[in-house]
Scaffold this active site. Structure first.
Site, PDB file in Angstrom:
ATOM      1  N   HIS A  55       0.834  -1.203   0.000  1.00 57.84           N
ATOM      2  CA  HIS A  55       0.000   0.000   0.000  1.00 57.84           C
ATOM      3  C   HIS A  55       0.876   1.264   0.000  1.00 57.84           C
ATOM      4  O   HIS A  55       0.616   2.216  -0.744  1.00 57.84           O
ATOM      5  CB  HIS A  55      -0.903  -0.041   1.235  1.00 57.84           C
ATOM      6  CG  HIS A  55      -1.705   1.196   1.467  1.00 57.84           C
ATOM      7  ND1 HIS A  55      -3.040   1.296   1.149  1.00 57.84           N
ATOM      8  CD2 HIS A  55      -1.363   2.393   2.007  1.00 57.84           C
ATOM      9  CE1 HIS A  55      -3.485   2.500   1.482  1.00 57.84           C
ATOM     10  NE2 HIS A  55      -2.484   3.177   2.014  1.00 57.84           N
ATOM     11  N   GLU A  56       1.920   1.262   0.822  1.00 58.93           N
ATOM     12  CA  GLU A  56       2.783   2.446   0.909  1.00 58.93           C
ATOM     13  C   GLU A  56       3.610   2.635  -0.361  1.00 58.93           C
ATOM     14  O   GLU A  56       3.801   3.761  -0.826  1.00 58.93           O
ATOM     15  CB  GLU A  56       3.687   2.336   2.136  1.00 58.93           C
ATOM     16  CG  GLU A  56       2.951   2.220   3.464  1.00 58.93           C
ATOM     17  CD  GLU A  56       1.953   3.341   3.702  1.00 58.93           C
ATOM     18  OE1 GLU A  56       2.093   4.425   3.097  1.00 58.93           O
ATOM     19  OE2 GLU A  56       1.010   3.130   4.482  1.00 58.93           O
ATOM     20  N   HIS A  98       1.608   4.429  -2.966  1.00 56.48           N
ATOM     21  CA  HIS A  98       1.529   5.888  -2.857  1.00 56.48           C
ATOM     22  C   HIS A  98       2.656   6.554  -3.639  1.00 56.48           C
ATOM     23  O   HIS A  98       2.453   7.593  -4.274  1.00 56.48           O
ATOM     24  CB  HIS A  98       1.626   6.317  -1.390  1.00 56.48           C
ATOM     25  CG  HIS A  98       0.350   6.178  -0.622  1.00 56.48           C
ATOM     26  ND1 HIS A  98      -0.849   6.680  -1.061  1.00 56.48           N
ATOM     27  CD2 HIS A  98       0.089   5.589   0.580  1.00 56.48           C
ATOM     28  CE1 HIS A  98      -1.794   6.424  -0.180  1.00 56.48           C
ATOM     29  NE2 HIS A  98      -1.255   5.751   0.829  1.00 56.48           N
ATOM     30  N   GLU A 100      -6.050   6.701  -0.824  1.00 56.12           N
ATOM     31  CA  GLU A 100      -5.948   5.487  -0.027  1.00 56.12           C
ATOM     32  C   GLU A 100      -6.630   4.299  -0.707  1.00 56.12           C
ATOM     33  O   GLU A 100      -6.110   3.180  -0.702  1.00 56.12           O
ATOM     34  CB  GLU A 100      -6.544   5.715   1.365  1.00 56.12           C
ATOM     35  CG  GLU A 100      -5.889   6.817   2.170  1.00 56.12           C
ATOM     36  CD  GLU A 100      -4.423   6.578   2.472  1.00 56.12           C
ATOM     37  OE1 GLU A 100      -3.931   5.473   2.225  1.00 56.12           O
ATOM     38  OE2 GLU A 100      -3.771   7.508   2.957  1.00 56.12           O
TER      39      GLU A 100
END
Length: 258
Positions: A124-125, A128, A180
């Site tokens: 997920h990070e 980004h 997100e």
């Protein structure tokens, strides 16, 4: 007024030709090198103000998961080398900054208590960064503030917050839910292609929801609702499971342990 109009006009023009890995058009007003430099400076300052975890076992574990995931991420922002730092802090949080800077707080290891769950967080990070979410946040702030001068105000904690380091650093909330959700989907693809079980992403967020109480934890404070995010993950699970099966057949079985 004229300068504001020109900034907005430029933003609209760029919006037509800049897209995320999922095909969403986005507002990007800065070149990647500028944002990568901002990310590096903010990350370096954080390393001087937050204690860094020294345990070789914990560091090797987090880096094992991170580097296996990074291999499956397609970055076009100019990241040369990814840096992963484990911060000794009870915050249930992790973050990534432009320039390939990933921070993991030891507090999240209590919830992301398996390699597969932590891979969901780290994927997920990474998402980004490769989706230029930090650049988009800065660009949105530039339009709202009327121009380039806003960049001069981003230093230290302010820069860390605007680039995505977490709620405690002051995130721009109106746009973050979109980021997100997008990072969830991209991260699911990354983790599954790396050989981590994507189904762990659902159990991770179910566990995070159980911790919520009246006040959401840092990692959840700007995210979609638990039900929404879990549904989105489940909607994308068939493709992720196919990636996972293919990864295993290719011998991608990360053996990351503490």
């Amino acid at each position: 007024m004229r300068f504001n109009f020109l900034v907005i006009l430029l933003a609209l023009l760029i919006l037509e030709c800049s897209t995320t890995p999922l095909g969403r058009r986005q507002l990007i007003l800065n070149d990647d090198s500028t944002l990568n430099e901002m990310g590096e400076k903010a990350f370096n300052e954080m390393k001087t103000t937050i204690p860094i975890e020294k345990s070789p076992a914990i560091n090797n574990y987090v880096k094992c998961i991170s580097y296996a995931s990074i291999k499956e991420a397609t970055d076009t922002t100019g990241v040369q080398t990814w840096e992963i730092v484990v911060f000794r802090d009870s915050a249930v949080n992790a973050f990534a900054l432009p320039g390939g800077k990933i921070g993991v707080y030891t507090g999240i290891l209590q919830v992301a208590n398996s390699a597969d769950k932590l891979a969901a967080v780290i994927g997920h990070e990474i998402a980004h960064v490769i989706a230029r979410h930090g650049n988009e946040r800065v660009s949105q702030s530039m339009v709202a503030s009327g121009g380039m001068a806003v960049l001069q105000g981003f230093g230290g904690e302010a820069a860390a917050g605007i680039l995505g380091a977490g709620a405690q650093y002051g995130v721009i909330l109106p746009f973050s839910r979109k980021h997100e959700s997008e990072a969830d989907v991209i991260g699911l693809e990354i983790m599954s292609k790396a050989g981590f079980d994507p189904q762990a992403s659902v159990s991770l967020w179910q566990g995070m929801a159980a911790l919520g109480g009246d006040k959401p934890h840092e990692l959840m404070s700007t995210h979609p609702s638990d039900d929404t995010r879990i549904k989105e993950l489940q909607d994308n699970m068939p493709a992720a499971l196919a990636n996972y099966s293919a990864a295993k057949s290719q011998g991608k079985t990360p053996n990351c342990k503490i």
